[in-house]
Design a protein around this motif. Structure first.
Motif, short mmCIF file in Angstrom:
data_model
loop_
_atom_site.label_atom_id
_atom_site.label_comp_id
_atom_site.label_asym_id
_atom_site.label_seq_id
_atom_site.Cartn_x
_atom_site.Cartn_y
_atom_site.Cartn_z
N HIS A 84 54.23 24.27 50.03
CA HIS A 84 53.12 23.32 49.90
C HIS A 84 52.05 23.79 48.91
N THR A 85 52.18 25.02 48.42
CA THR A 85 51.16 25.57 47.51
C THR A 85 51.22 24.87 46.16
N LYS A 86 50.05 24.49 45.64
CA LYS A 86 49.97 23.77 44.37
C LYS A 86 49.16 24.52 43.31
N VAL A 87 48.12 25.26 43.76
CA VAL A 87 47.15 25.82 42.81
C VAL A 87 46.72 27.22 43.26
N ILE A 88 46.52 28.09 42.28
CA ILE A 88 45.82 29.36 42.49
C ILE A 88 44.53 29.28 41.68
N ILE A 89 43.40 29.56 42.35
CA ILE A 89 42.12 29.57 41.65
C ILE A 89 41.71 31.02 41.37
N LEU A 90 41.40 31.29 40.12
CA LEU A 90 40.86 32.60 39.72
C LEU A 90 39.40 32.42 39.33
N ASN A 91 38.60 33.44 39.60
CA ASN A 91 37.20 33.43 39.17
C ASN A 91 36.83 34.83 38.68
N TYR A 92 37.08 35.05 37.40
CA TYR A 92 36.77 36.34 36.78
C TYR A 92 36.15 36.12 35.42
N PRO A 93 35.07 36.83 35.12
CA PRO A 93 34.30 37.72 35.98
C PRO A 93 33.85 36.99 37.25
N ASN A 94 33.95 37.70 38.36
CA ASN A 94 33.78 37.07 39.66
C ASN A 94 32.32 36.86 40.04
N ASN A 95 32.08 35.73 40.67
CA ASN A 95 30.81 35.44 41.33
C ASN A 95 31.10 35.47 42.82
N PRO A 96 30.62 36.44 43.58
CA PRO A 96 29.42 37.25 43.32
C PRO A 96 29.65 38.72 42.97
N THR A 97 30.90 39.23 42.94
CA THR A 97 31.09 40.68 42.85
C THR A 97 30.96 41.24 41.44
N GLY A 98 31.18 40.41 40.41
CA GLY A 98 31.18 40.89 39.04
C GLY A 98 32.52 41.49 38.62
N LYS A 99 33.50 41.49 39.51
CA LYS A 99 34.81 42.06 39.22
C LYS A 99 35.46 41.38 38.02
#
Length: 198
Positions: A84-99
């Motif tokens: 059932h998986t459709k999407v992977i969301i990435l957030n980099y540079p990350n909010n809130p860690t800055g990773k």
């Protein structure tokens, strides 16, 4: 925007949206059907969950920790993927860690997405705030990727509500139709302001 980003991006692969928020919202609404799953890597911006809930989808969160330097466990991510998986969301540079995720991990995540036919949404709003090398998802030329950014942070234009999405033409066309129904377009003076900022 296409010229600024490079990596072979053309104008029909770009949409200007009412803020980065609406770019992500329209992307999710354009590709997600009720009951389908989205994987997000936590800590994450709470709006991802809100968008997925609104679309009738289900969000799964892959937890990361300070002790592990906020690095996602790729084996755990693989185990979370279902039919059932459709999407992977990435957030980099990350909010809130800055990773900032290194290229080795990004490449492995893209490989998982390819193997399972998944879309990837990469929220790169903070890309100009990285203190180590950051490589945009556009660099990898994955045809099911949607890259989102905004002028709010990079050009100090918070409140102007100018964001953008980058994807293949077919996805951009769906996002454009959704935006046209919801709010017509970004105000023209704000677009000229963003153009001057570029």
């Amino acid at each position: 925007i296409a010229k600024k980003v490079g990596n072979g991006i053309t104008h029909d692969g770009v949409i200007v949206t009412s803020g980065g928020r609406f770019a992500i919202f329209s992307a999710i609404l354009s590709i997600l059907k009720p009951g389908e799953e989205v994987i997000s890597i936590d800590p994450a911006w709470p709006a991802y969950r809100e968008f997925v809930d609104f679309a009738g989808g289900k969000i799964k969160t892959l937890e990361t920790t300070l002790e592990e330097k906020w690095t996602p466990d790729i084996r755990q991510l693989d185990a979370m993927i279902s039919e059932h998986t459709k999407v992977i969301i990435l957030n980099y540079p990350n909010n809130p860690t800055g990773k900032v995720l290194d290229e080795k991990h990004i490449t492995k995540i893209i490989s998982l997405a390819k193997d399972n036919g998944l879309y990837m949404i990469s929220d790169e709003v903070y890309s100009d705030y990285a203190f180590k090398r950051f490589t945009s998802l556009t660099h990898y030329k994955y045809d099911k990727s949607i890259v989102v950014s905004s002028f709010s942070k990079s050009c100090a234009m918070t409140g102007f509500r100018v964001g953008y999405g980058i994807a293949k033409k077919e996805i951009i066309s769906k996002m454009a139709r959704f935006q046209a129904i919801a709010l017509t377009s970004v105000a023209e003076p704000m677009q000229y302001a963003a153009l001057s900022a570029i």
